[in-house]
Design a protein around this motif. Structure first.
Motif, PDB file in Angstrom:
ATOM      1  N   LYS A  43     -97.175  17.280  37.541  1.00 18.92           N
ATOM      2  CA  LYS A  43     -96.480  17.303  38.824  1.00 18.92           C
ATOM      3  C   LYS A  43     -96.543  18.700  39.430  1.00 18.92           C
ATOM      4  CE  LYS A  43     -93.255  13.525  37.903  1.00 18.92           C
ATOM      5  NZ  LYS A  43     -91.824  13.093  37.933  1.00 18.92           N
ATOM      6  N   GLN A  44     -96.274  18.758  40.727  1.00 23.42           N
ATOM      7  CA  GLN A  44     -96.239  20.040  41.410  1.00 23.42           C
ATOM      8  C   GLN A  44     -94.932  20.768  41.129  1.00 23.42           C
ATOM      9  OE1 GLN A  44     -96.989  19.159  45.586  1.00 23.42           O
ATOM     10  NE2 GLN A  44     -99.162  19.624  45.314  1.00 23.42           N
ATOM     11  N   ARG A  45     -94.978  22.064  41.260  1.00 28.19           N
ATOM     12  CA  ARG A  45     -93.771  22.857  41.102  1.00 28.19           C
ATOM     13  C   ARG A  45     -92.830  22.541  42.258  1.00 28.19           C
ATOM     14  NH1 ARG A  45     -94.358  29.150  39.581  1.00 28.19           N
ATOM     15  NH2 ARG A  45     -95.732  28.090  38.081  1.00 28.19           N
ATOM     16  N   GLU A  46     -91.548  22.388  41.932  1.00 25.79           N
ATOM     17  CA  GLU A  46     -90.565  22.044  42.950  1.00 25.79           C
ATOM     18  C   GLU A  46     -89.363  22.975  42.867  1.00 25.79           C
ATOM     19  OE1 GLU A  46     -88.891  18.145  42.388  1.00 25.79           O
ATOM     20  OE2 GLU A  46     -88.344  18.520  40.309  1.00 25.79           O
ATOM     21  N   SER A  47     -88.749  23.176  44.010  1.00 24.64           N
ATOM     22  CA  SER A  47     -87.544  23.989  44.064  1.00 24.64           C
ATOM     23  C   SER A  47     -86.365  23.211  43.490  1.00 24.64           C
ATOM     24  CB  SER A  47     -87.235  24.389  45.506  1.00 24.64           C
ATOM     25  OG  SER A  47     -86.014  25.090  45.591  1.00 24.64           O
ATOM     26  N   VAL A  48     -85.578  23.884  42.683  1.00 24.09           N
ATOM     27  CA  VAL A  48     -84.394  23.264  42.080  1.00 24.09           C
ATOM     28  C   VAL A  48     -83.126  23.793  42.733  1.00 24.09           C
ATOM     29  CG1 VAL A  48     -83.057  23.017  39.961  1.00 24.09           C
ATOM     30  CG2 VAL A  48     -85.564  22.901  39.882  1.00 24.09           C
ATOM     31  N   ALA A  49     -83.000  25.117  42.775  1.00 25.82           N
ATOM     32  CA  ALA A  49     -81.810  25.735  43.346  1.00 25.82           C
ATOM     33  C   ALA A  49     -82.153  27.147  43.790  1.00 25.82           C
ATOM     34  CB  ALA A  49     -80.663  25.772  42.324  1.00 25.82           C
ATOM     35  N   VAL A  50     -81.574  27.543  44.905  1.00 25.92           N
ATOM     36  CA  VAL A  50     -81.827  28.869  45.467  1.00 25.92           C
ATOM     37  C   VAL A  50     -80.506  29.483  45.894  1.00 25.92           C
ATOM     38  CG1 VAL A  50     -82.949  30.166  47.315  1.00 25.92           C
ATOM     39  CG2 VAL A  50     -84.133  28.233  46.257  1.00 25.92           C
ATOM     40  N   ASN A  58     -78.652  26.467  47.888  1.00 28.95           N
ATOM     41  CA  ASN A  58     -79.335  25.243  48.295  1.00 28.95           C
ATOM     42  C   ASN A  58     -79.859  24.564  47.052  1.00 28.95           C
ATOM     43  OD1 ASN A  58     -82.040  23.780  49.251  1.00 28.95           O
ATOM     44  ND2 ASN A  58     -80.571  23.798  50.912  1.00 28.95           N
ATOM     45  N   TYR A  59     -79.649  23.262  46.957  1.00 27.76           N
ATOM     46  CA  TYR A  59     -80.057  22.508  45.777  1.00 27.76           C
ATOM     47  C   TYR A  59     -80.968  21.346  46.151  1.00 27.76           C
ATOM     48  CZ  TYR A  59     -76.148  24.857  43.440  1.00 27.76           C
ATOM     49  OH  TYR A  59     -75.292  25.787  42.916  1.00 27.76           O
ATOM     50  N   ALA A  60     -81.857  21.021  45.246  1.00 23.41           N
ATOM     51  CA  ALA A  60     -82.633  19.798  45.395  1.00 23.41           C
ATOM     52  C   ALA A  60     -81.683  18.612  45.272  1.00 23.41           C
ATOM     53  CB  ALA A  60     -83.713  19.721  44.323  1.00 23.41           C
ATOM     54  N   PHE A  67     -76.318  20.723  38.662  1.00 22.93           N
ATOM     55  CA  PHE A  67     -76.779  22.091  38.445  1.00 22.93           C
ATOM     56  C   PHE A  67     -75.965  23.042  39.321  1.00 22.93           C
ATOM     57  CE2 PHE A  67     -81.474  21.247  37.086  1.00 22.93           C
ATOM     58  CZ  PHE A  67     -81.039  20.301  36.178  1.00 22.93           C
ATOM     59  N   THR A  68     -75.712  24.225  38.787  1.00 18.23           N
ATOM     60  CA  THR A  68     -75.006  25.251  39.545  1.00 18.23           C
ATOM     61  C   THR A  68     -75.733  26.578  39.409  1.00 18.23           C
ATOM     62  OG1 THR A  68     -72.874  24.158  39.139  1.00 18.23           O
ATOM     63  CG2 THR A  68     -72.824  26.450  39.899  1.00 18.23           C
ATOM     64  N   ILE A  69     -76.073  27.162  40.535  1.00 21.40           N
ATOM     65  CA  ILE A  69     -76.722  28.474  40.528  1.00 21.40           C
ATOM     66  C   ILE A  69     -75.699  29.522  40.927  1.00 21.40           C
ATOM     67  CG2 ILE A  69     -77.548  28.307  42.923  1.00 21.40           C
ATOM     68  CD1 ILE A  69     -80.102  29.786  41.965  1.00 21.40           C
ATOM     69  N   TRP A  79     -78.087  32.981  37.335  1.00 11.92           N
ATOM     70  CA  TRP A  79     -77.897  31.985  36.284  1.00 11.92           C
ATOM     71  C   TRP A  79     -78.053  30.578  36.866  1.00 11.92           C
ATOM     72  CZ3 TRP A  79     -74.640  36.249  36.606  1.00 11.92           C
ATOM     73  CH2 TRP A  79     -74.629  37.097  35.495  1.00 11.92           C
ATOM     74  N   LEU A  80     -78.466  29.685  36.011  1.00 12.77           N
ATOM     75  CA  LEU A  80     -78.506  28.272  36.371  1.00 12.77           C
ATOM     76  C   LEU A  80     -77.827  27.492  35.265  1.00 12.77           C
ATOM     77  CD1 LEU A  80     -79.574  26.228  38.497  1.00 12.77           C
ATOM     78  CD2 LEU A  80     -81.490  25.821  36.933  1.00 12.77           C
ATOM     79  N   ARG A  81     -76.702  26.887  35.603  1.00 20.19           N
ATOM     80  CA  ARG A  81     -76.003  26.036  34.660  1.00 20.19           C
ATOM     81  C   ARG A  81     -76.436  24.602  34.929  1.00 20.19           C
ATOM     82  NH1 ARG A  81     -73.934  26.119  29.657  1.00 20.19           N
ATOM     83  NH2 ARG A  81     -72.467  24.396  29.362  1.00 20.19           N
ATOM     84  N   VAL A  82     -76.943  23.964  33.902  1.00 11.16           N
ATOM     85  CA  VAL A  82     -77.453  22.612  34.065  1.00 11.16           C
ATOM     86  C   VAL A  82     -76.630  21.675  33.203  1.00 11.16           C
ATOM     87  CG1 VAL A  82     -79.743  23.383  34.697  1.00 11.16           C
ATOM     88  CG2 VAL A  82     -79.267  22.954  32.342  1.00 11.16           C
ATOM     89  N   ASN A  83     -75.992  20.716  33.836  1.00 14.89           N
ATOM     90  CA  ASN A  83     -75.141  19.746  33.152  1.00 14.89           C
ATOM     91  C   ASN A  83     -75.702  18.343  33.322  1.00 14.89           C
ATOM     92  OD1 ASN A  83     -73.201  21.749  32.433  1.00 14.89           O
ATOM     93  ND2 ASN A  83     -72.263  21.561  34.459  1.00 14.89           N
TER      94      ASN A  83
END
Length: 119
Positions: A43-50, A58-60, A67-69, A79-83
């Motif tokens: 797959k292509q690289r995609e934005s998750v969170a900025v 901004n979140y996907a 997710f929390t950035i 940081w990126l917290r992923v739940n």
């Protein structure tokens, strides 16, 4: 020049949580925004969170609410917290810094860290 060093990632069961960190060094005063992207196999690289230097985020759609950035400007770390991880979150996660240049902007990337979610 900006250098990005990522940490975190690993193997986690579905429903679990992880924390990713990215430390920036070098010309950090030129950073406009930092974020996390991911690339799954085939797959292509995609934005998750900025997150911008001003703190706007901004979140996907696929990660909103899970997710929390966050960012510490003093430490130049994001940081990126992923739940509530899902198997489809499995990917290599890359830290990105977008910087201001004389001509416009420039992107810098970390080396990537693997996140694997088992079902």
């Amino acid at each position: 020049q900006v250098q990005l060093v990522e940490s975190g990632g690993g193997l986690v069961q579905a429903g679990g949580s992880l924390g990713l960190a990215c430390a920036a060094s070098g010309s950090v005063s030129a950073i406009l925004a930092m974020g996390w992207y991911r690339q799954a196999p085939g797959k292509q690289r995609e934005s998750v969170a900025v997150i911008t230097s001003g703190g706007s985020t901004n979140y996907a759609d696929s990660v909103k609410g899970r997710f929390t950035i966050s960012r510490d400007n003093a430490q130049n770390t994001v940081w990126l917290r992923v739940n509530s991880l899902k198997p489809e979150d499995t990917a290599v996660y890359y830290c990105n810094a977008k910087t201001r240049t004389f001509y416009g902007t420039r992107d810098y990337w970390g080396q990537g860290t693997q996140v694997t979610v088992s079902s």
